[in-house]
Motif scaffolding. Sequence first.
Motif, short mmCIF file in Angstrom:
data_model
loop_
_atom_site.label_atom_id
_atom_site.label_comp_id
_atom_site.label_asym_id
_atom_site.label_seq_id
_atom_site.Cartn_x
_atom_site.Cartn_y
_atom_site.Cartn_z
N ILE A 1 0.84 -1.19 0.00
CA ILE A 1 0.00 0.00 0.00
C ILE A 1 0.87 1.25 0.00
O ILE A 1 1.76 1.41 0.84
CB ILE A 1 -0.95 0.01 1.21
N GLU A 2 0.59 2.13 -0.95
CA GLU A 2 1.35 3.39 -1.07
C GLU A 2 0.85 4.45 -0.11
O GLU A 2 1.64 5.19 0.49
CB GLU A 2 1.23 3.89 -2.51
N ALA A 3 -0.47 4.57 0.04
CA ALA A 3 -1.04 5.60 0.91
C ALA A 3 -2.45 5.21 1.32
O ALA A 3 -3.15 4.51 0.57
CB ALA A 3 -1.06 6.95 0.21
N VAL A 4 -2.85 5.65 2.51
CA VAL A 4 -4.22 5.43 2.99
C VAL A 4 -4.82 6.78 3.35
O VAL A 4 -4.18 7.59 4.03
CB VAL A 4 -4.24 4.51 4.24
N MET B 1 -15.80 16.44 14.17
CA MET B 1 -16.51 15.16 14.03
C MET B 1 -16.45 14.37 15.33
O MET B 1 -15.49 14.48 16.08
CB MET B 1 -15.89 14.33 12.89
N LYS B 2 -17.49 13.57 15.56
CA LYS B 2 -17.53 12.71 16.75
C LYS B 2 -16.91 11.34 16.48
O LYS B 2 -16.78 10.51 17.38
CB LYS B 2 -18.98 12.55 17.22
N GLY B 3 -16.56 11.09 15.25
CA GLY B 3 -15.93 9.86 14.81
C GLY B 3 -15.46 10.10 13.41
O GLY B 3 -15.78 11.13 12.81
N PHE B 4 -14.72 9.16 12.83
CA PHE B 4 -14.07 9.45 11.55
C PHE B 4 -14.71 8.78 10.35
O PHE B 4 -14.21 8.87 9.24
CB PHE B 4 -12.59 9.08 11.66
N GLY B 5 -15.81 8.10 10.54
CA GLY B 5 -16.59 7.58 9.43
C GLY B 5 -16.19 6.19 8.97
O GLY B 5 -15.20 5.62 9.42
N GLY B 6 -17.00 5.67 8.05
CA GLY B 6 -16.78 4.33 7.53
C GLY B 6 -16.26 4.30 6.11
O GLY B 6 -16.23 3.25 5.48
N LEU B 7 -15.83 5.47 5.61
CA LEU B 7 -15.36 5.58 4.23
C LEU B 7 -13.86 5.87 4.21
O LEU B 7 -13.39 6.77 4.92
CB LEU B 7 -16.12 6.69 3.51
N LEU B 8 -13.12 5.14 3.39
CA LEU B 8 -11.69 5.40 3.25
C LEU B 8 -11.28 5.06 1.82
O LEU B 8 -11.99 4.38 1.08
CB LEU B 8 -10.88 4.59 4.25
N SER B 9 -10.12 5.58 1.44
CA SER B 9 -9.54 5.25 0.15
C SER B 9 -8.08 4.89 0.35
O SER B 9 -7.46 5.33 1.32
CB SER B 9 -9.66 6.43 -0.83
N PHE B 10 -7.55 4.10 -0.56
CA PHE B 10 -6.13 3.76 -0.46
C PHE B 10 -5.54 3.55 -1.85
O PHE B 10 -6.24 3.20 -2.81
CB PHE B 10 -5.92 2.51 0.41
N LYS B 11 -4.25 3.83 -1.95
CA LYS B 11 -3.52 3.60 -3.19
C LYS B 11 -2.67 2.35 -3.04
O LYS B 11 -1.93 2.21 -2.07
CB LYS B 11 -2.58 4.78 -3.50
N VAL B 12 -2.77 1.47 -4.02
CA VAL B 12 -1.87 0.32 -4.03
C VAL B 12 -0.54 0.76 -4.65
O VAL B 12 -0.49 1.71 -5.43
CB VAL B 12 -2.47 -0.86 -4.83
#
Length: 379
Positions: free
Chosen positions: A274-277, A295-306
Motif C-alpha cells: 500500500i502506497e497511501a491510505v 466530528m464525533k468519529g471518523f466515518g466508515g469511508l476510506l480510500s487507499f492507493k496500491v
Amino acid sequence: MRFETKAVHAGREIDPTTGAVTTPIHLSTTYERSSDGSYTDGFMYSRGDNPNRRSLEECLTSLENGHDCVTYASGMAAISSVIEALPEEKPKRVVMADDMYFGVRTMLMETDIGRRFDIVTVDMTDLDKVKSTIESAPTGLVWMETPSNPQIKIIDIEAVAEMAKQAGAFSVIDNTAATPVLQQPLSLGVDFSLHSVTKYIGGHSDLLLGAVIAAEDNDMLQNLRAWQHAKGAVPSSFDCWLALRGVQSLSARVMMQCSSAKIIADFLEAHEKIEAVYYPGLKSHSGHDIAAKQMKGFGGLLSFKVKGSEKDALKVANSVNIITQATSLGGTHTYIEHRASVEKELTMAPDNLLRLSVGLENAEDLKEDLEQALSNIPV
C-alpha cells in the motif's frame, strides 16, 4: 432528546387508529376534501405532501437540529435543486470543493446547470485559497463536501462557512459521508446540510432519496420547497418509509462502521503493498486534527492507493471474496471500487486508488479478504 432517541421517535407516533408502533405506509395519492373545502392535516395530493414524507422530514430536521427539511427523489435531485434554488438577487457564482461526488461533476458537464451558473472549484483544504477565490468575484453559494469522495479530504467547516457569510453567500455541505451522527454542520454556521439518504441514513442499499436540511427560514428554503412540489422530484411513500426504518439504527451502524474502518485503515497503512491510505482517523492524515475537532468519529469511508499501476488496483478489486465490488457507500455490505475506471476522462482520482465503504461484516474477515486480494499483486 438525545440523538439515538430522536432517530427512533422524531416525526413518528403510535398510530391512533390501530395502535401500530411502526409507522404505516401511506400509498394513497389523493385525499378526501371536507365540505368546507379543507383537507385532513393539509394532505391533498401526494406530490405536495404525504404522511411518510412529512415524518421523514421532521425526523431529519430533528437529527440535524435544523429549522426544516425538504426531501427529493434522489440525492442528485437534492443537489441540483440546491443550486437552482439560489435566490434571484444572489450572484450565480458557485464556489465548490475540487474533490466532490462524481455525480455533481457529471451534472455540471451534461446539463444546463453548468452553463447557467459560474462554477469555480478550489482546494478547500487551503483556507487562503478558499478566501481569495470567494472574494475574487461576487459569490452566491459556497459548496463543501467533507469528508470528500473519493479522496477523503477534510474541510474546516466553521472557517469556510464564516467566509461565505462574510461574502454574503449561502453555504451548503454534502454531509452524506459523515452523517448527522458524526457531524453537525448547521451548528458550525452552515446554512444547508445535504444528504444522499440512499447511503448511510437509508443504510441498506434499497432506496433512492435525497434531503436538504435548512438552518433557518429564508428565501432559498422557500424555493427548495416550491421546486420540490412544482418540479415533482418527490420521493415515494415507500422510500420514505424505508428511510424511516433505516434511520432508527443509524447511530449503531455508523459507530460500528467507524470502528471497523479504523482497524482496516491501520492494517492497510502498515501493509507493504500500500502506497497511501486516506482516512481522517489516522494521525498521518493531513486533516486529522480538523476532523477530530468537528466530528464525533471518523466515518466508515476510506480510500487507499496500491503500490503499482491501474492494472494492479483493478486486480485487487477483482480479487475480493467477501467484499463486494460495487458502487455506492453506506450500506451493510462492504463495497470496493476503482473510481478512475468508472469516472473515465472526468476523474480526479489517481489510477491506483481504490475506495472502500466499510459495512457491518466482522473487521477481521474484511482484513483477511483484503490480504488475500493484495497477495495477487507484486510487491
